[in-house]
Scaffold this active site. Structure first.
Site, PDB file in Angstrom:
ATOM      1  CB  CYS B 169      -8.101   2.560   3.231  1.00 58.02           C
ATOM      2  SG  CYS B 169      -6.513   3.141   2.619  1.00 58.02           S
ATOM      3  CG  HIS B 309     -10.900  -3.007   1.432  1.00 58.75           C
ATOM      4  ND1 HIS B 309     -11.096  -1.652   1.471  1.00 58.75           N
ATOM      5  CD2 HIS B 309      -9.557  -3.194   1.502  1.00 58.75           C
ATOM      6  CE1 HIS B 309      -9.915  -1.042   1.558  1.00 58.75           C
ATOM      7  NE2 HIS B 309      -8.968  -1.951   1.591  1.00 58.75           N
ATOM      8  CD  GLU B 320     -12.449  -7.812   1.121  1.00 57.41           C
ATOM      9  OE1 GLU B 320     -13.424  -7.244   1.618  1.00 57.41           O
ATOM     10  OE2 GLU B 320     -11.821  -7.366   0.160  1.00 57.41           O
ATOM     11  CE  LYS B 341     -10.509  -0.375  -2.316  1.00 54.03           C
ATOM     12  NZ  LYS B 341     -11.692  -0.998  -1.680  1.00 54.03           N
ATOM     13  CG  HIS B 346      -7.291   1.429  -2.445  1.00 49.64           C
ATOM     14  ND1 HIS B 346      -8.210   2.257  -1.828  1.00 49.64           N
ATOM     15  CD2 HIS B 346      -6.701   0.706  -1.447  1.00 49.64           C
ATOM     16  CE1 HIS B 346      -8.174   2.040  -0.515  1.00 49.64           C
ATOM     17  NE2 HIS B 346      -7.271   1.122  -0.263  1.00 49.64           N
ATOM     18  CG  PHE B 405      -2.240   1.455   5.941  1.00 48.42           C
ATOM     19  CD1 PHE B 405      -2.558   0.203   5.451  1.00 48.42           C
ATOM     20  CD2 PHE B 405      -1.156   2.123   5.381  1.00 48.42           C
ATOM     21  CE1 PHE B 405      -1.812  -0.373   4.436  1.00 48.42           C
ATOM     22  CE2 PHE B 405      -0.402   1.552   4.368  1.00 48.42           C
ATOM     23  CZ  PHE B 405      -0.727   0.303   3.893  1.00 48.42           C
TER      24      PHE B 405
END
Lengths: 88, 422, 405
Positions: B169, B309, B320, B341, B346, B405
């Site tokens: 990602c 993110h 974050e 998002k 996403h 990931f």
């Protein structure tokens, strides 16, 4: 689909090993009922995979939130067996 | 030889409207494009919502042969690459092929095509020894996603360094960071770079179901993506693509190009912690931010906006938030932070590039997009997340971050091009 | 600060040898690892040979907890990384965590793992898909797992450019070292020898249909008719020379001195292929003259048109017969993302041992004016070697290596 009434500790360790393997440093045959899963080498992914195998094998739905809050085999078994009892 | 890299063209395909303008309008209006999945019957799955792109390949100018041989994600990439080149004002003939390269980011490649073709050759999963007689001729292009970069290179006539960057990602940030490096070192003057993904397919939905990463909020799809909100419960899968024309600043100046933003700094770090888990302290993301700022010769106080993110998992949002505080100190509390998002879901590898596009447009228009669906902030997320409504604000410098990931943590600093000309 | 990028550690999992020594001695003996597929029953398919890594039992090397969450090729990559780090004498815990990164190449990800999960999904239902599917098959998996296993938190990455990708990964590692990172674990270990991967590879139209392991993969031969795919590859430890010196590293195998990548024009455009340009750019990057190059490790596609392009590019740059050319991958098959890194290993060991491994089974077709090392190894004082790797679709990557000081 096996219809069993209860998941035993031995049944749980068998499924854990198949789902996520076993940490070489840990004796899963020992007295582990109250040992934290983290100390047994299992993370949340391992428990999710284990939970999903139990669901498939026993034909039950486990409550996601309660399964994830179970941090020891004893607590995990309690959640599973409660669901099994309700399903019976 | 102090080269600098600027964005001179933007091509976007995102949920909620086709093209860059529709994308930006959706964001500043705070509308959401998350809906019930319509590509297949999602009812057997735990999570049944996604943000889909309203995409007609033929209307977008792809030939029947291109449509047949390319996975949906590749089609997205080719369309947005062409749009980016057109937007840059560069005629295709002006491109010097050997000095033009391509970097395409993608987390999951041709997943949709592979999922569909597998069903055919395996007869619905019944055959382990799948049947090659039923394989489509372009199946190899699905197997190895470098075909995405190849198709883009053919579409724009690039013959310089060409590759796919696939870091989960963070692919969308990392692909642009990689392309920037190639320009900085002199391997290319122009890079067509960005990312694409089209993961809304049963196998992807099932694999995120299995780890309960996606939201089960199926009864309210429009409000299902809720980064930083106390009632969030997972991310919403999306799809899309954003591709840019990146140029050496001198090259762009010489031809009088419009400059959207300079990519002033970029860094990535790895958490070496867990394939899907994040350390709560945000150390590695903070380190990536620190290095990206250093590359940009900037201090935390220079950041006007953080494009987060913000995936809408509890783990991410707290991670974050901690990273911003760690890297920016007190300035984190004074800086607007938002997650697009919340509106477009996403899209895995693609989202990093869509977020770069949003960041560049925030600089261009002086508007910070909001975080939609943020009604009741998570008490542990105590920054200014720009809830619900976009904010007009002069924005010179944006920090865009990603987390993926595999443990990847990336940070990019974009800045107003006049600033770059000091 | 030094700008030299040196190779200080090597880990190999190759079809003709597990471990660097086994691979290299087999390669110098001309011993091939190509044979009938055993991983699945190949009888129904038009191609039935592969370069399988035999004798690899992951459980012997890796923690049991990693087994259920990894594809076969990831297990080999983790072990190759372990071996490379041991070879370099690196104890990761003793080095600053942000000074070490991991950058690998991938082609199809954990495709065999993916086939099992696709099968579970479509034959039994979504709830049968593994919790590990979300990362076990994706392209970034090897980098992620290697970084976790070794606590490496520096810049990391993954590139995919088919068989060219292995060199692109090493080049990206060199870029990071030049920015000040100390050490990068790089290279590639790959493989998708499962029915689903096999059928997808067959679609490329480039697999050899021969059943004779000695006649199946014949690059630069008049009978060239496709390649044999293999699995495995190599992981390298790359270091900034000064970082290596300061941590007290031993000898290095050599230095990465040059690199370039180009992409072929769209088929039918009439423009020239990009390989010659990549070779010239890589030499320019290295600051090395044509006559200084002692050996070329060829991509060796074994597709006549592609062999022709490669032979022509080599001949144009180095003059006909002007440099020794070899393709030890005739003993392993093409390893996709693992292919380039394994050729880097062969080149470095050629430099070390002053010998070039042969291209086996091949009789050079008369139209190619290259000095191909066939039959037996050739003694040669190799100081500079050039490695070529090309990917399906038009990717050309070239890397230049030089022996350590």
């Amino acid at each position: 689909m096996t219809q069993q009434k209860e998941l035993t500790l031995q049944g749980l360790t068998t499924i854990l090993k198949a789902a996520a393997g076993a940490d070489e440093e840990v004796d899963l045959e020992g007295d582990i009922l109250d040992v934290e899963f983290a100390d047994l080498g299992y993370d949340s992914l391992a428990l999710m995979e284990t939970g999903s195998r139990i669901e498939r094998q026993f034909g039950v739905r486990l409550n996601e939130a309660t399964v994830l809050s179970a941090t020891t085999p004893r607590a995990f078994l309690a959640v599973v067996n409660e669901s099994l009892a309700q399903a019976a | 030889m102090n080269r600098r890299v600027v964005i001179t063209g933007i091509g976007v395909l995102a949920p909620g409207g086709v093209g860059t303008k529709a994308f930006w309008n959706l964001l500043v209006e705070g509308r959401t494009a998350t809906r019930r999945i319509s590509f297949f019957d999602a009812s057997p799955f735990r999570s049944q919502v996604a943000a889909q792109v309203d995409f007609d390949a033929e209307l977008q100018g792809l030939t029947p042969q291109q449509i047949r041989r390319m996975d949906r994600a590749t089609q997205f990439a080719v369309v947005t690459a062409r749009e980016a080149v057109a937007d840059s004002g560069m005629e295709f003939a002006e491109l010097d092929p050997p000095r033009t390269g391509v970097t395409v980011g993608s987390a999951v490649g041709a997943t949709m095509g592979l999922d569909q073709e597998y069903r055919v050759v395996s007869d619905g999963g019944r055959r382990w020894l799948v049947d090659h007689e039923y394989a489509v001729p372009h199946l190899y292009g699905h197997l190895v996603p470098s075909s995405m970069a190849a198709e883009v290179a053919w579409a724009v006539g690039a013959e310089g360094p060409t590759t796919v960057v696939s870091t989960g990602c963070t692919s969308g940030l990392d692909a642009v960071g990689y392309a920037r490096d190639l320009i900085l070192e002199g391997s290319a003057d122009v890079m067509v770079a960005g990312a694409t993904d089209a993961p809304i397919s049963p196998i992807t939905v099932a694999c995120f179901d299995a780890i309960k990463a996606t939201t089960p909020r199926n009864d309210d799809p429009e409000h299902a993506s809720r980064p930083f909100d106390n009632n969030r419960n997972g991310f919403v899968l999306g799809e899309g693509s954003a591709i840019f024309v990146l140029e050496d600043l001198e090259h762009a100046r010489k031809r009088g190009a419009h400059l959207f933003a300079e990519i002033a700094g970029f860094a990535s770090r790895c958490n070496a912690f867990h394939m899907t888990g994040l350390r709560p302290d945000g150390r590695e993301m903070a380190e990536a931010i620190r290095v990206a700022l250093h590359e940009a010769h900037m201090r935390p106080e220079d950041i006007d906006y953080i494009n987060a993110h913000g995936s809408g998992t509890k783990q991410n949002d707290r991670h974050e938030t901690a990273a911003f505080k760690r890297a920016l100190g007190e300035h984190a509390y004074r800086t607007p932070v938002s997650s697009i998002k919340s509106m477009i879901g996403h899209s895995l590898g693609a989202i990093g590039s869509l977020e770069i596009a949003a960041s560049a447009l925030a600089i261009e228009h002086g508007v910070v997009p909001p975080t939609a669906n943020l009604h009741e902030p998570d008490p542990e997320c105590d920054l200014d997340y720009v809830p619900l409504i976009a904010r007009e604000q002069r924005t010179d410098t944006v920090l865009s971050v990603g987390s993926g990931f595999g443990g990847f943590q990336s940070a990019m600093v974009l800045t107003r091009p006049e600033r770059a000309q000091r | 600060m030094s700008s030299a990028t040196v190779v200080t550690g090597i880990g190999v999992t190759a079809p003709n040898g597990l471990g660097t020594d086994a691979y290299w001695s087999a390669t110098l003996r001309g011993q091939s690892g190509i044979g009938p597929l055993t991983r699945f029953e190949p009888q129904q398919y038009p191609a039935r040979l592969a370069g399988e890594v035999s004798g690899f039992t992951a459980e012997d090397y890796l923690p049991n907890r990693l087994i259920p969450q990894t594809d076969h090729m990831t297990r080999m990559a983790l072990v190759a990384a372990d071996w490379a780090l041991a070879d370099a004498g690196v104890v990761a815990e003793q080095l600053p965590e942000f000074s070490m990164g991991v950058i690998t190449a991938a082609s199809a990800g954990g495709f065999e793992f993916g086939q099992r999960e696709l099968e579970a999904l479509w034959s039994r239902g979504g709830q049968y898909v593994s919790a590990y599917q979300s990362f076990a098959w994706f392209y970034a998996v090897n980098t992620g797992q290697i970084s976790i296993r070794n606590g490496m938190r520096g810049p990391s990455g993954v590139v995919v450019s088919d068989q060219a990708g292995g060199l692109d990964a090493v080049a990206q590692a060199r870029r990071q070292l030049r920015k000040g990172v100390g050490l990068v674990v790089s290279g590639g270990v790959d493989g998708c020898l499962c029915p689903w991967g096999w059928v997808a590879q067959l679609a490329s139209g480039r697999l050899s249909r021969s059943d004779d392991p000695d006649r199946a993969y014949l690059p630069f031969d008049a009978e060239a008719a496709g390649h044999v795919p293999g699995e495995g590859g190599a992981i390298l430890v790359l270091e900034d020379a000064e970082f290596a010196r300061q941590r007290g590293a031993g000898r290095s195998y050599g230095e990465i001195v040059g690199y370039a990548a180009t992409f072929d024009p769209k088929p039918g455009s009439g423009r020239p292929a990009g390989l010659r340009r990549a070779i010239e750019l890589a030499l320019a990057d290295a600051g090395i003259r044509v006559q200084e190059v002692d050996a070329v490790f060829a991509d060796a596609a074994a597709v006549p048109e592609l062999d022709g392009i490669e032979a022509e590019a080599i001949t144009e740059v180095f003059r006909p017969g002007g440099v020794a050319v070899t393709a030890p991958k005739t003993m392993t098959g093409r390893l996709y993302a693992g292919g380039g890194p394994l050729d880097l290993v062969a080149a470095l060991l050629s430099i070390r041992d002053r010998v070039l491994p042969p291209t086996i089974n091949v009789t050079l077709a008369p139209q190619y004016e290259i000095d191909l090392v066939t039959g037996t190894p050739r003694k040669a004082a190799v100081d500079v070697a050039l490695v070529i790797a090309r990917g399906h679709g038009g990717f050309n990557s070239v890397m230049v290596l030089r022996g350590g000081p």
